[in-house]
Design an enzyme around this catalytic site. Structure first.
Site, PDB file in Angstrom:
ATOM      1  N   LYS A   1     -17.946  -5.665   7.903  1.00 63.72           N
ATOM      2  CA  LYS A   1     -16.731  -6.427   8.210  1.00 63.72           C
ATOM      3  C   LYS A   1     -16.248  -6.060   9.603  1.00 63.72           C
ATOM      4  CE  LYS A   1     -14.321  -6.772   3.731  1.00 63.72           C
ATOM      5  NZ  LYS A   1     -13.095  -6.280   3.064  1.00 63.72           N
TER       6      LYS A   1
ATOM      7  N   HIS B   1       0.836  -1.207   0.000  1.00 61.44           N
ATOM      8  CA  HIS B   1       0.000   0.000   0.000  1.00 61.44           C
ATOM      9  C   HIS B   1       0.871   1.257   0.000  1.00 61.44           C
ATOM     10  CE1 HIS B   1      -3.068  -2.623   2.341  1.00 61.44           C
ATOM     11  NE2 HIS B   1      -3.596  -2.425   1.161  1.00 61.44           N
TER      12      HIS B   1
ATOM     13  N   ARG C   1      -2.154  -6.309  -8.093  1.00 60.99           N
ATOM     14  CA  ARG C   1      -1.049  -7.225  -7.795  1.00 60.99           C
ATOM     15  C   ARG C   1      -0.935  -8.313  -8.833  1.00 60.99           C
ATOM     16  NH1 ARG C   1      -3.258  -7.846  -1.872  1.00 60.99           N
ATOM     17  NH2 ARG C   1      -5.041  -7.319  -3.162  1.00 60.99           N
TER      18      ARG C   1
ATOM     19  N   SER D   1      -2.979  -7.610   3.270  1.00 56.81           N
ATOM     20  CA  SER D   1      -3.257  -7.390   4.694  1.00 56.81           C
ATOM     21  C   SER D   1      -3.686  -8.695   5.358  1.00 56.81           C
ATOM     22  CB  SER D   1      -4.364  -6.356   4.875  1.00 56.81           C
ATOM     23  OG  SER D   1      -3.981  -5.133   4.317  1.00 56.81           O
TER      24      SER D   1
HETATM   25  P1  ADP Z   1      -9.903  -3.369  -0.250  1.00 59.55           P
HETATM   26  O1  ADP Z   1     -10.606  -4.000   0.919  1.00 59.55           O
HETATM   27  O2  ADP Z   1     -10.586  -2.156  -0.801  1.00 59.55           O
HETATM   28  O3  ADP Z   1      -9.420  -4.310  -1.329  1.00 59.55           O
HETATM   29  P2  ADP Z   1      -7.158  -3.201   0.614  1.00 59.55           P
HETATM   30  O4  ADP Z   1      -6.658  -2.413   1.774  1.00 59.55           O
HETATM   31  O5  ADP Z   1      -7.024  -4.679   0.701  1.00 59.55           O
HETATM   32  O6  ADP Z   1      -8.639  -2.724   0.451  1.00 59.55           O
HETATM   33  O7  ADP Z   1      -6.477  -2.701  -0.721  1.00 59.55           O
HETATM   34  C1  ADP Z   1      -6.605  -1.393  -1.208  1.00 59.55           C
HETATM   35  C2  ADP Z   1      -6.017  -1.321  -2.611  1.00 59.55           C
HETATM   36  O8  ADP Z   1      -4.605  -1.567  -2.542  1.00 59.55           O
HETATM   37  C3  ADP Z   1      -6.563  -2.343  -3.606  1.00 59.55           C
HETATM   38  O9  ADP Z   1      -6.661  -1.727  -4.875  1.00 59.55           O
HETATM   39  C4  ADP Z   1      -5.517  -3.432  -3.625  1.00 59.55           C
HETATM   40  O10 ADP Z   1      -5.501  -4.122  -4.850  1.00 59.55           O
HETATM   41  C5  ADP Z   1      -4.248  -2.601  -3.446  1.00 59.55           C
HETATM   42  N1  ADP Z   1      -3.152  -3.380  -2.872  1.00 59.55           N
HETATM   43  C6  ADP Z   1      -3.172  -4.152  -1.775  1.00 59.55           C
HETATM   44  N2  ADP Z   1      -1.977  -4.742  -1.571  1.00 59.55           N
HETATM   45  C7  ADP Z   1      -1.163  -4.324  -2.588  1.00 59.55           C
HETATM   46  C8  ADP Z   1       0.192  -4.598  -2.976  1.00 59.55           C
HETATM   47  N3  ADP Z   1       0.938  -5.445  -2.280  1.00 59.55           N
HETATM   48  N4  ADP Z   1       0.667  -3.989  -4.095  1.00 59.55           N
HETATM   49  C9  ADP Z   1      -0.124  -3.148  -4.800  1.00 59.55           C
HETATM   50  N5  ADP Z   1      -1.409  -2.871  -4.511  1.00 59.55           N
HETATM   51  C10 ADP Z   1      -1.930  -3.440  -3.424  1.00 59.55           C
END
Ligand code: ADP
Length: 165
Positions: free
Chosen positions: A41, A17, A90, A128
């Protein structure tokens, strides 16, 4: 002013992130990271904690602001005066969902475009949910999340992590 929002759960924020935050902040005048407060959630960290963590780990990036929101990302973006929503990709597994979201959002508000940043290779595996699972079993998460998050995960899962030592 070019304004983008980067919405997500960030439960907790990972180096993946952070990489997307740094890179997208370079593309715009202001980046608003939106922490989704989703009543359906049960997150590990409350929205307030996630906001505090994000503020701490992005304090060196001047054009980044952190806010929490509930409801639709596109509505949050409109309220922020943003022209763009940033999302990270990803792997192909993210693609279907992200494409559908981007298309839905563009129907809801055609003035707001979704920009995708592909993950930096070294963070492609990071999510996460894996971080939380790893921490719960006492695994080392220091390569996945910033020190501020390691400490907080340690206090949440302290018992399990201590057992490893
Ligand atoms: P959500 O619940 O909206 O998917 P996340 O916090 O899991 O929220 O992710 C937010 C955004 O960050 C999403 O677009 C996800 O694809 C991106 N993201 C999460 N991990 C990575 C990573 N390792 N590299 C690039 N983008 C990521």
């Amino acid at each position: 002013m070019r304004i983008a929002v980067y919405p997500g759960s960030f439960d907790p924020v990972t180096f993946g992130h952070l990489d997307v935050i740094r890179r997208s902040a370079r593309l715009v005048d202001e980046l608003v990271v939106g922490v989704l407060h989703n009543s359906a959630k049960t997150p590990l960290f409350s929205a307030e904690e996630r906001v505090n963590i994000l503020e701490e780990v992005t304090k060196d990036i001047p054009n980044v602001r952190i806010e929490s929101f509930s409801g639709l990302s596109v509505e949050f973006a409109r309220k922020c005066g943003a022209q763009f929503i940033v999302r990270g990709l990803r792997a192909i597994t993210d693609f279907d969902y992200e494409l559908q979201m981007a298309q839905t959002n563009s129907v809801l508000n055609p003035d707001i475009d979704t920009i995708f940043l592909t993950t930096s290779l070294q963070y492609a595996y990071l999510s996460s949910s894996t971080v939380k699972e790893l921490a719960a079993y006492g695994g080392d998460v220091s390569k996945s999340v910033p020190p501020a998050v390691v400490d907080r995960l340690y206090s949440r899962f302290g018992k399990a992590m201590n057992n490893e030592k």
